[in-house]
Design a protein around this motif. Sequence first.
Motif, short mmCIF file in Angstrom:
data_model
loop_
_atom_site.label_atom_id
_atom_site.label_comp_id
_atom_site.label_asym_id
_atom_site.label_seq_id
_atom_site.Cartn_x
_atom_site.Cartn_y
_atom_site.Cartn_z
N VAL A 141 34.90 34.28 48.23
CA VAL A 141 33.75 33.42 47.94
C VAL A 141 32.68 33.60 49.00
O VAL A 141 31.47 33.70 48.70
N THR A 168 24.35 28.79 46.93
CA THR A 168 25.53 27.95 47.17
C THR A 168 25.38 26.59 46.51
O THR A 168 26.31 26.11 45.85
N ILE A 346 31.70 33.70 42.12
CA ILE A 346 31.90 32.60 43.07
C ILE A 346 32.44 31.36 42.35
O ILE A 346 33.40 30.75 42.81
#
Length: 508
Positions: A141, A168, A346
């Motif tokens: 990740v 993110t 992710i």
Amino acid sequence: MTDQTYQLLAIGVYMVAMLAIGYFAFKRTSDLDDYMLAGRGLKPGVAALSAGASDMSGWLLMGLPGAIYVSGLIEAWIAIGLTIGAWLNWKFVAPRLRSYTQVSQNAITVPSFFEKRLKDKTHVLRIASSVIVLVFFTFYVSSGMVAAGKFFEGSFGWPYLAGLATVTIVTLTYTLFGGFLGATLTDVAQGLLMLAALIAVPIVALIQTGGISAAAEGIREVNPDALNLFAGFGEGNNLIWALGIFSTAAWGLGYFGQPHIVVRFMALRTPQDAKAGRRIGIGWMILTASGAIATALIGIGYFAGDPAKELTDPETVFLLMSQIFFHPFVAGLVLAAVLAAIMSTISSQLVVCSSALVEDLYNIVGREATPKKQVMLGRTGVLVVAVVAALLALDQNSTILDLVAFAWAGFGAAFGPLVLLSLYWRKLTATGALAGMLVGATTVFVWGNIPALADAMYEIVPGFILNLVVTVVVSKMTYKPNAVIEEEFSLMEHQVSPKAARTEPVAG
């Protein structure tokens, strides 16, 4: 508006769409089974596109085109190996894993499946599997976050941390609230965006460069071997050449053990949906990989010998050609496709890490939790892993990106043989599985850190083989008949057969 403004507008539209999908999934998530597996209700097309998007990451739009641009078609063997591996995974793993995970006490994660399939009452196998998942995926990740930061830095001149934070926050938001369904539905949108970009760019580039003949001539002028899939064969030791190709194509072995991919199989509506999923998924892979390869090959001739078309970084060949041949807004959508590849991977990995923390580490200690609390714990797990990964990614010069291949090998060698043996061999034991898993993971770690060995053969190959051998030998030494295992194994085989599919539904 400037070109950059158009591109940022396109990326902004994409980000908003991902958040909207996450909200849609949030409204349809009520318990842990929903949060981790979408209630086992994925249609084959959704599962296939989700598996493809979460698998490929930025490698498909940047790494593969860059390698082809530098070395020619010889670098396509990794894509060939991956496509073969994905087909085998869909064919031989998907239907059985979908059935067996439900037959065996409704296992919703890979570690819980190992434990329930092998009736390991010590929890050691499940804990060890969960630790491997957390360690490898936290770095995996983080590598995606590093790539995101560098993407905005290189494409728009943003500060590295600003790009990292943007990706993110958006990815974490739709994954945090939407869970597996949110990650899966956004994967579908991202997979379609990647497909559109990888088909449109080479077609337009081919037209702009004068067609197939003109493009091929330009390519050969720069690199006569660029279009040769077997470049180098017959020019030296053919055995060494063949081993090198096998090592490259061996990436395909990793598919059997990738938790974020095989979990899509577990979420299918029925085992029989795997057939349609395989056709859609492999079709998507062939089209997207072909588009990436074609774009890079056309770029070889297009950029050669013209200072005005300078290409300083081969991995940007796809991005630059999209910016040259398309309107800035459309080029922005192509840039969004790169972000889609990064973000889809992710989000999928965050959900798997969350499940390892909650389902495989928290729940096995015997604590009772309501469905609402379990979902809350799942979201907390996503947040914890994301924060740790983001902290690791703060160093933009981090070597975490180098661990992507290492993590792929680690999962493939640690879990791949166990998944296959769990589904096809009745006499697999928990002791054998644990021994093989540890040997496979250790082999990857040791082999991958010895340059001479790593250069000779990708570490997944020795890791996979040693795991398989150790697991079989130890299982034969420790095997004891178990009536429950025999019954569940037979039920699984009955459910995946075509005759069973026509006569009865999957039992819980």
